[in-house]
Design a protein around this motif. Structure first.
Motif, PDB file in Angstrom:
ATOM      1  N   ILE A 266       0.844  -1.405  -0.033  1.00 21.69           N
ATOM      2  CA  ILE A 266       0.061  -0.582  -0.079  1.00 21.69           C
ATOM      3  C   ILE A 266       0.678   1.436   0.011  1.00 21.69           C
ATOM      4  CG2 ILE A 266      -1.734   1.305   1.064  1.00 21.69           C
ATOM      5  CD1 ILE A 266      -2.868  -1.186   0.283  1.00 21.69           C
ATOM      6  N   SER A 267       0.388   2.386  -0.732  1.00 21.47           N
ATOM      7  CA  SER A 267       0.860   3.695  -1.006  1.00 21.47           C
ATOM      8  C   SER A 267      -0.323   4.222  -1.049  1.00 21.47           C
ATOM      9  CB  SER A 267       1.975   3.749  -1.826  1.00 21.47           C
ATOM     10  OG  SER A 267       3.748   2.572  -2.196  1.00 21.47           O
ATOM     11  N   GLY A 268      -0.141   5.327  -0.473  1.00 20.11           N
ATOM     12  CA  GLY A 268      -1.112   6.947  -0.362  1.00 20.11           C
ATOM     13  C   GLY A 268      -0.983   7.317   0.881  1.00 20.11           C
ATOM     14  N   THR A 269      -1.838   8.764   0.804  1.00 19.92           N
ATOM     15  CA  THR A 269      -1.643   9.403   1.926  1.00 19.92           C
ATOM     16  C   THR A 269      -3.535   8.980   2.710  1.00 19.92           C
ATOM     17  OG1 THR A 269       0.065  10.983   1.643  1.00 19.92           O
ATOM     18  CG2 THR A 269      -2.037  11.370   3.524  1.00 19.92           C
ATOM     19  N   PHE A 270      -4.250   9.570   3.311  1.00 15.82           N
ATOM     20  CA  PHE A 270      -5.436   9.180   3.819  1.00 15.82           C
ATOM     21  C   PHE A 270      -5.479   9.585   4.758  1.00 15.82           C
ATOM     22  CE2 PHE A 270      -3.183   4.980   1.897  1.00 15.82           C
ATOM     23  CZ  PHE A 270      -3.987   4.971   0.935  1.00 15.82           C
ATOM     24  N   SER A 271      -6.850  11.108   4.892  1.00 16.15           N
ATOM     25  CA  SER A 271      -7.165  10.802   5.719  1.00 16.15           C
ATOM     26  C   SER A 271      -7.621   9.797   7.626  1.00 16.15           C
ATOM     27  CB  SER A 271      -8.617  12.120   5.206  1.00 16.15           C
ATOM     28  OG  SER A 271      -9.219  12.046   6.306  1.00 16.15           O
ATOM     29  N   LEU A 272      -7.299  10.694   8.045  1.00 14.29           N
ATOM     30  CA  LEU A 272      -7.791  10.192   9.540  1.00 14.29           C
ATOM     31  C   LEU A 272      -9.152  10.225   9.593  1.00 14.29           C
ATOM     32  CD1 LEU A 272      -4.424   9.267  11.077  1.00 14.29           C
ATOM     33  CD2 LEU A 272      -6.224   7.202  10.293  1.00 14.29           C
ATOM     34  N   THR A 273      -9.729  11.001   9.541  1.00 17.40           N
ATOM     35  CA  THR A 273     -11.064  11.859   9.821  1.00 17.40           C
ATOM     36  C   THR A 273     -12.206  10.571  10.128  1.00 17.40           C
ATOM     37  OG1 THR A 273     -10.637  13.590   8.504  1.00 17.40           O
ATOM     38  CG2 THR A 273     -13.190  13.284   8.825  1.00 17.40           C
ATOM     39  N   ASP A 274     -12.413   9.572   8.939  1.00 18.83           N
ATOM     40  CA  ASP A 274     -13.344   8.629   8.760  1.00 18.83           C
ATOM     41  C   ASP A 274     -12.505   7.323   8.599  1.00 18.83           C
ATOM     42  OD1 ASP A 274     -15.026   6.903   7.474  1.00 18.83           O
ATOM     43  OD2 ASP A 274     -16.079   7.658   6.982  1.00 18.83           O
ATOM     44  N   PRO A 275     -12.220   6.196   9.672  1.00 15.07           N
ATOM     45  CA  PRO A 275     -10.994   5.560   8.712  1.00 15.07           C
ATOM     46  C   PRO A 275     -11.771   3.707   8.625  1.00 15.07           C
ATOM     47  CG  PRO A 275     -10.240   5.853  10.909  1.00 15.07           C
ATOM     48  CD  PRO A 275     -12.319   6.575  10.881  1.00 15.07           C
TER      49      PRO A 275
END
Length: 305
Positions: A266-275
């Protein structure tokens, strides 16, 4: 820990044998021998049978979720084993979360699962608590009870956690993570001398100490260990198993990755607002994956047949 897991697996196997067909005389003798070999076997057997009773009383919506694992081509034995594993996990999760709730309310400050808490009103330090974390704080001591905290000291402080301790000075900035399995310490603005699991270490700026009871290493700080302070989970070529382990910290219940899917990256940047949305994104990115189990209790990511 692995030994306890193995004993539970054995107990599940015996439970399935009891439920799928009457035991032969030889099987009964083998079962009695296994049961009496060690106290842990009896405890595991009681745990399995007790968890079945609890699982039988789950709300209908949870029970209906089992339809995801009871497809037509599955044998009764496989289904029973899945249900046994699910129900044990349900019981363990319930017990753990109950104990966690008590512990959290005894802490001065705590962040719930999925929450990131900014403590801006403290005079001793600027503190950000990551998911499932708690601290106690007095005039000159900060105690991380469990979880993870980003700390910028505004006065000299003695820093402690269950498996780590050190002294921090005015202006020191660091991230400390401590749970039953691992200690992680990231030095953000200078060199630190710390003690982890009873051993002394020096951690340079931009580096992270990762220690458990069996091994210790110091590495350049991976970006996923600091990106949470900005509300993000940022990774690069991280194995799916490791990624889900990180993501699971922000979700209720347990999510495991089957060996067949574990080495996807997995690569990327994910918002933790909605796991939960992150989990959906992963499943969309890899259409060959499937997610089965009881949401918020116990789920498995695997490759489709």
């Amino acid at each position: 820990m692995q030994q306890n897991h193995d004993v539970l697996e054995q107990a599940i196997e015996w439970y399935v044998k009891h439920e799928t067909a009457p035991l032969s005389l030889a099987q009964k003798q083998d079962f009695e021998q296994w049961l009496n070999e060690h106290d842990s076997h009896q405890q595991a057997w009681q745990q399995v049978t007790h968890s079945q009773q609890i699982f039988a009383n789950l709300p209908l919506s949870s029970a209906q979720s089992l339809s995801t694992i009871t497809k037509a081509n599955q044998s009764r034995r496989h289904v029973l084993k899945s249900i046994a594993a699910l129900s044990i996990s349900s019981w363990l999760t319930w017990r753990y979360q109950k104990e966690l709730g008590i512990s959290a309310h005894l802490a001065d400050h705590h962040a719930q699962i999925g929450e990131q808490l900014q403590l801006t009103h403290l005079t001793q330090a600027q503190v950000a608590l990551n998911t499932h974390s708690a601290i106690n704080l007095d005039t000159n001591t900060l105690w991380l009870k469990y979880g993870e905290a980003h700390i910028v000291c505004q006065v000299p402080l003695a820093i402690s956690s269950p498996h780590c301790h050190f002294n921090a000075e005015l202006g020191d900035e660091f991230i400390l993570f401590d749970d039953d399995k691992q200690v992680r310490f990231s030095a953000l603005n200078q060199r630190f001398d710390i003690v982890a699991h009873g051993q002394s270490y020096t951690v340079d700026k931009g580096h992270t100490l990762i220690a458990d009871r069996n091994s210790t290493r110091i590495v350049e700080t991976p970006r996923h260990m600091t990106s949470w302070t900005k509300g993000m989970l940022s990774v690069s070529q991280m194995p799916l198993k490791q990624f889900i382990a990180e993501l699971s910290r922000y979700l209720h219940g347990s999510i495991r990755v089957a060996p067949a899917a574990a080495q996807l990256h997995i690569s990327g940047t994910f918002s933790l607002t909605d796991p939960k949305q992150i989990l959906s994104q992963i499943l969309s990115t890899f259409p060959e994956l499937t997610l089965n189990g009881v949401p918020n209790v116990w789920q498995v990511i695997n490759k489709k047949p």
